[in-house]
Motif scaffolding. Structure first.
Motif, PDB file in Angstrom:
ATOM      1  N   VAL A  35       0.982  -1.086   0.595  1.00 58.95           N
ATOM      2  CA  VAL A  35       0.600  -0.160  -0.210  1.00 58.95           C
ATOM      3  C   VAL A  35       0.618   1.383   0.050  1.00 58.95           C
ATOM      4  O   VAL A  35       1.859   0.995   0.381  1.00 58.95           O
ATOM      5  N   THR A  36       0.873   2.511  -0.503  1.00 54.74           N
ATOM      6  CA  THR A  36       0.962   3.623  -0.595  1.00 54.74           C
ATOM      7  C   THR A  36      -0.046   4.275   0.519  1.00 54.74           C
ATOM      8  O   THR A  36      -1.029   4.514   0.837  1.00 54.74           O
ATOM      9  N   ILE A  37       1.039   4.823   1.572  1.00 54.57           N
ATOM     10  CA  ILE A  37       0.011   5.991   2.636  1.00 54.57           C
ATOM     11  C   ILE A  37       0.782   7.801   2.174  1.00 54.57           C
ATOM     12  O   ILE A  37       1.853   7.677   1.658  1.00 54.57           O
ATOM     13  N   ILE A  38      -0.152   8.201   3.101  1.00 54.82           N
ATOM     14  CA  ILE A  38       0.778   9.510   2.761  1.00 54.82           C
ATOM     15  C   ILE A  38       1.229   9.943   4.019  1.00 54.82           C
ATOM     16  O   ILE A  38       0.599   9.936   5.217  1.00 54.82           O
ATOM     17  N   ASP A  39       2.227  10.143   4.515  1.00 51.98           N
ATOM     18  CA  ASP A  39       3.410  10.714   5.636  1.00 51.98           C
ATOM     19  C   ASP A  39       2.989  11.932   5.692  1.00 51.98           C
ATOM     20  O   ASP A  39       3.096  12.574   5.819  1.00 51.98           O
ATOM     21  N   THR A  61       3.811  12.698   9.177  1.00 51.62           N
ATOM     22  CA  THR A  61       4.650  13.270   9.829  1.00 51.62           C
ATOM     23  C   THR A  61       5.438  14.479   8.878  1.00 51.62           C
ATOM     24  O   THR A  61       6.045  14.821   9.859  1.00 51.62           O
ATOM     25  N   ALA A  62       5.137  14.420   7.825  1.00 52.49           N
ATOM     26  CA  ALA A  62       5.695  15.352   6.455  1.00 52.49           C
ATOM     27  C   ALA A  62       4.924  16.621   6.638  1.00 52.49           C
ATOM     28  O   ALA A  62       5.637  17.316   6.642  1.00 52.49           O
ATOM     29  N   LEU A  63       3.854  16.747   6.642  1.00 57.54           N
ATOM     30  CA  LEU A  63       3.214  17.661   7.008  1.00 57.54           C
ATOM     31  C   LEU A  63       3.080  18.446   7.672  1.00 57.54           C
ATOM     32  O   LEU A  63       3.424  18.156   8.647  1.00 57.54           O
ATOM     33  N   PRO A  64       2.652  19.664   7.472  1.00 57.97           N
ATOM     34  CA  PRO A  64       3.032  20.511   6.529  1.00 57.97           C
ATOM     35  C   PRO A  64       3.293  20.483   5.550  1.00 57.97           C
ATOM     36  O   PRO A  64       3.067  21.551   4.476  1.00 57.97           O
ATOM     37  N   PHE A  65       5.227  20.466   6.218  1.00 57.53           N
ATOM     38  CA  PHE A  65       5.934  21.319   4.940  1.00 57.53           C
ATOM     39  C   PHE A  65       6.063  20.376   3.868  1.00 57.53           C
ATOM     40  O   PHE A  65       6.844  20.609   2.758  1.00 57.53           O
ATOM     41  N   SER A  66       6.020  18.576   3.499  1.00 63.40           N
ATOM     42  CA  SER A  66       6.266  17.610   2.605  1.00 63.40           C
ATOM     43  C   SER A  66       4.951  17.126   2.912  1.00 63.40           C
ATOM     44  O   SER A  66       4.539  16.118   3.574  1.00 63.40           O
ATOM     45  N   PHE A  67       4.668  16.881   0.811  1.00 62.52           N
ATOM     46  CA  PHE A  67       3.596  15.669   0.825  1.00 62.52           C
ATOM     47  C   PHE A  67       3.869  14.551   0.261  1.00 62.52           C
ATOM     48  O   PHE A  67       4.991  14.693  -0.397  1.00 62.52           O
ATOM     49  N   ASN A  68       4.715  13.824   1.520  1.00 59.21           N
ATOM     50  CA  ASN A  68       5.528  12.612   0.687  1.00 59.21           C
ATOM     51  C   ASN A  68       4.581  10.548   0.775  1.00 59.21           C
ATOM     52  O   ASN A  68       3.489  10.887   1.356  1.00 59.21           O
ATOM     53  N   LEU A  69       4.556  10.198  -0.355  1.00 54.67           N
ATOM     54  CA  LEU A  69       3.948   9.176   0.047  1.00 54.67           C
ATOM     55  C   LEU A  69       4.826   8.072   0.538  1.00 54.67           C
ATOM     56  O   LEU A  69       5.569   8.124  -0.276  1.00 54.67           O
ATOM     57  N   VAL A  70       4.248   7.403   0.919  1.00 56.56           N
ATOM     58  CA  VAL A  70       5.304   6.315   1.964  1.00 56.56           C
ATOM     59  C   VAL A  70       4.955   5.005   1.091  1.00 56.56           C
ATOM     60  O   VAL A  70       3.558   4.783   1.341  1.00 56.56           O
ATOM     61  N   ARG A  71       5.542   3.803   0.791  1.00 58.88           N
ATOM     62  CA  ARG A  71       5.096   3.040   0.854  1.00 58.88           C
ATOM     63  C   ARG A  71       5.641   1.096   1.825  1.00 58.88           C
ATOM     64  O   ARG A  71       6.827   1.230   2.022  1.00 58.88           O
ATOM     65  N   LEU A 122     -15.756  25.346  15.934  1.00 59.83           N
ATOM     66  CA  LEU A 122     -14.277  25.512  16.448  1.00 59.83           C
ATOM     67  C   LEU A 122     -14.145  23.250  16.158  1.00 59.83           C
ATOM     68  O   LEU A 122     -15.063  22.752  16.702  1.00 59.83           O
ATOM     69  N   THR A 123     -12.862  23.103  16.093  1.00 60.51           N
ATOM     70  CA  THR A 123     -12.685  21.477  15.883  1.00 60.51           C
ATOM     71  C   THR A 123     -11.582  21.692  16.666  1.00 60.51           C
ATOM     72  O   THR A 123     -10.236  22.079  16.624  1.00 60.51           O
ATOM     73  N   HIS A 124     -10.970  20.405  16.857  1.00 60.50           N
ATOM     74  CA  HIS A 124     -10.051  19.644  18.235  1.00 60.50           C
ATOM     75  C   HIS A 124      -9.132  18.972  17.806  1.00 60.50           C
ATOM     76  O   HIS A 124      -9.713  17.834  16.563  1.00 60.50           O
ATOM     77  N   CYS A 125      -8.130  18.800  17.129  1.00 59.31           N
ATOM     78  CA  CYS A 125      -7.449  17.503  16.593  1.00 59.31           C
ATOM     79  C   CYS A 125      -7.271  17.819  14.893  1.00 59.31           C
ATOM     80  O   CYS A 125      -7.593  18.304  14.235  1.00 59.31           O
ATOM     81  N   ASN A 126      -7.543  16.417  14.512  1.00 57.59           N
ATOM     82  CA  ASN A 126      -7.104  15.867  12.742  1.00 57.59           C
ATOM     83  C   ASN A 126      -8.835  14.786  12.393  1.00 57.59           C
ATOM     84  O   ASN A 126      -7.955  14.335  12.514  1.00 57.59           O
ATOM     85  N   ALA A 127     -10.174  15.296  12.157  1.00 54.53           N
ATOM     86  CA  ALA A 127     -10.837  14.607  11.810  1.00 54.53           C
ATOM     87  C   ALA A 127     -11.412  14.584  10.907  1.00 54.53           C
ATOM     88  O   ALA A 127     -12.520  14.515  10.615  1.00 54.53           O
ATOM     89  N   GLY A 128      -9.803  14.739   9.811  1.00 52.40           N
ATOM     90  CA  GLY A 128      -9.965  15.493   8.487  1.00 52.40           C
ATOM     91  C   GLY A 128     -10.671  14.301   7.853  1.00 52.40           C
ATOM     92  O   GLY A 128     -10.016  13.626   8.341  1.00 52.40           O
ATOM     93  N   TRP A 129     -10.264  14.402   6.419  1.00 47.94           N
ATOM     94  CA  TRP A 129      -9.766  13.589   5.157  1.00 47.94           C
ATOM     95  C   TRP A 129      -8.569  12.364   5.791  1.00 47.94           C
ATOM     96  O   TRP A 129      -8.036  11.431   5.522  1.00 47.94           O
ATOM     97  N   LEU A 130      -7.442  13.630   6.462  1.00 51.06           N
ATOM     98  CA  LEU A 130      -6.146  12.732   6.474  1.00 51.06           C
ATOM     99  C   LEU A 130      -6.286  11.598   7.207  1.00 51.06           C
ATOM    100  O   LEU A 130      -5.493  10.533   8.026  1.00 51.06           O
ATOM    101  N   ALA A 131      -7.551  11.698   8.815  1.00 50.49           N
ATOM    102  CA  ALA A 131      -7.623  10.961   9.613  1.00 50.49           C
ATOM    103  C   ALA A 131      -8.529   9.864   8.989  1.00 50.49           C
ATOM    104  O   ALA A 131      -8.819   8.984   9.797  1.00 50.49           O
TER     105      ALA A 131
END
Ligand code: MRU
Length: 354
Positions: free
Chosen positions: A20-24, A26-36, A156-165
């Motif tokens: 699988v590939t995932i979006i890393d 831990t690299a956001l918001p500075f870079s958008f990296n895919l990891v296999r 108001l929202t807390h943490c990230n319960a968005g697309w990335l989660a």
């Protein structure tokens, strides 16, 4: 979601390769990296290091972990070992244990030579279902936002319960995406969410990427802005919802529920039904609240003047770093799931009818 014109999901199966590939994250918001990720070990590392995080996303990722364990060895012993390791990797979100238990129980009843393909297809299907469920959560939440009779709605929202989660759309952010898509005027207050800053690094990045108006605030600013009348509702996700409507979510959630009630601001929790746990209640906290390395309190990463990502140390002391907290049902106005926006106390009847 689209990033620079290309559609991505947080976890994508690579067909024919059992990887699988995932979006890393831990690299956001500075870079958008895919990891296999190609092995159970890769999956566990991605979950513990929080390259993948958020309750629904780690549930899907862990299911792929069982599949990747079967790639090497599909015996009962291997599946049971993978299940135990994955459950320990992040113990609080019920989605993870729910997914690996469901899948392992199914596999253990099957012949060994069909386990890999079954596990792979089951995990892909779980990812597809997550996307559909989050769209339904979005619609259920949209009807709640429509009840707020204002030209501009401050959430108001807390943490990230968005697309990335999740795999796509998110839970708490899904109604916001739906509302903005139909032209509603929304502004989001984003709690920075110390110590890992999922609000500042992930939610703010997501909202910026989607062109949605937002402002990052220090975690401690929520009370003041509620007092000033600048918040119309609070909308957060959950890692576990109990049978009595008790909610376990990112540490600091409870501290937003208290001033929300004081100022009569509705407090909504968005979560799929796979986050509901009939064994959990205020009087039976039947799971471990993850305690992470206190180093997370003292270390921060950011860009230096040359645009390079650097870690800095903020201090040195004893630290205590619980990752989640518990909000009693009395503070929660509605729980928004794929079946609608229900009162927290109605979860018991919903779950007992299953
Ligand atoms: O520690 P994290 O970043 O995995 O915590 C995430 C949260 O607390 C989210 O609010 C929750 O998992 C819901 S995600 C749709």
């Amino acid at each position: 979601m689209e990033v620079e014109g290309k559609y991505y999901r947080t976890i994508e199966a690579i067909e024919g390769q059992f990887s699988v590939t995932i979006i890393d994250q831990t690299a956001l918001p500075f870079s958008f990296n895919l990891v296999r990720l190609s092995s159970l070990k890769d999956i566990i590392l991605a979950i513990t290091s929080m390259q993948v995080r958020g309750a629904p996303a780690i549930g899907v990722c862990a299911a792929f972990g069982i599949a990747l364990a079967c790639k090497v060895d599909a015996s009962n012993e291997s599946i049971n070992k993978a299940r135990d390791l994955l459950i320990k990797s992040r113990p609080t979100a019920v989605n993870l244990s729910w997914a690996v238990n469901q899948l392992s129980n199914k596999l253990l009843k099957m012949p060994e030579d069909s386990r890999l393909n079954t596990a792979w297809d089951w995990s892909k299907n779980l990812a597809e279902e997550d996307v559909l469920i989050n769209q339904r959560i979005g619609l259920a939440g949209l009807s709640i936002l429509n009840e707020i009779n204002k030209d501009k709605i401050n959430i108001l929202t807390h943490c990230n319960a968005g697309w990335l989660a999740t795999i796509d759309y998110g839970t708490a952010l899904s109604p916001i995406y739906k509302a903005v898509a139909i032209g509603m005027n929304i502004h989001v207050w984003v709690d920075e969410t110390r110590p890992r800053n999922q609000g500042m690094s992930l939610t703010a990045w997501e909202l910026k990427n989607a062109g949605i108006s937002h402002t990052v605030i220090a975690d401690n600013a929520g009370g003041l802005i509620m007092q000033k009348g600048l918040v119309d509702c609070v909308l957060v996700g959950a890692d576990r919802v109990g049978i009595d409507g008790t909610v376990c979510n990112k540490v600091g959630t409870y501290l937003k529920a208290l001033p929300a009630m004081e100022h009569k601001i509705p407090f909504y929790v968005a979560a799929p039904r796979s986050t509901f746990d009939k064994n959990f209640s205020m009087s039976n906290q039947c799971f471990e609240i993850e305690e992470r390395d206190p180093e997370e309190l003292f270390m921060m990463s950011g860009l230096n003047e040359n645009g390079e990502v650097k870690n800095i140390r903020l201090g040195e002391a004893n630290g205590y770093n619980p990752a989640f907290d518990i909000t009693p049902a009395k503070y929660i106005t509605r729980i928004i799931c794929e079946d609608g926006a229900i009162k927290p106390y109605d979860i018991r009847s919903l779950l007992s009818s299953e």
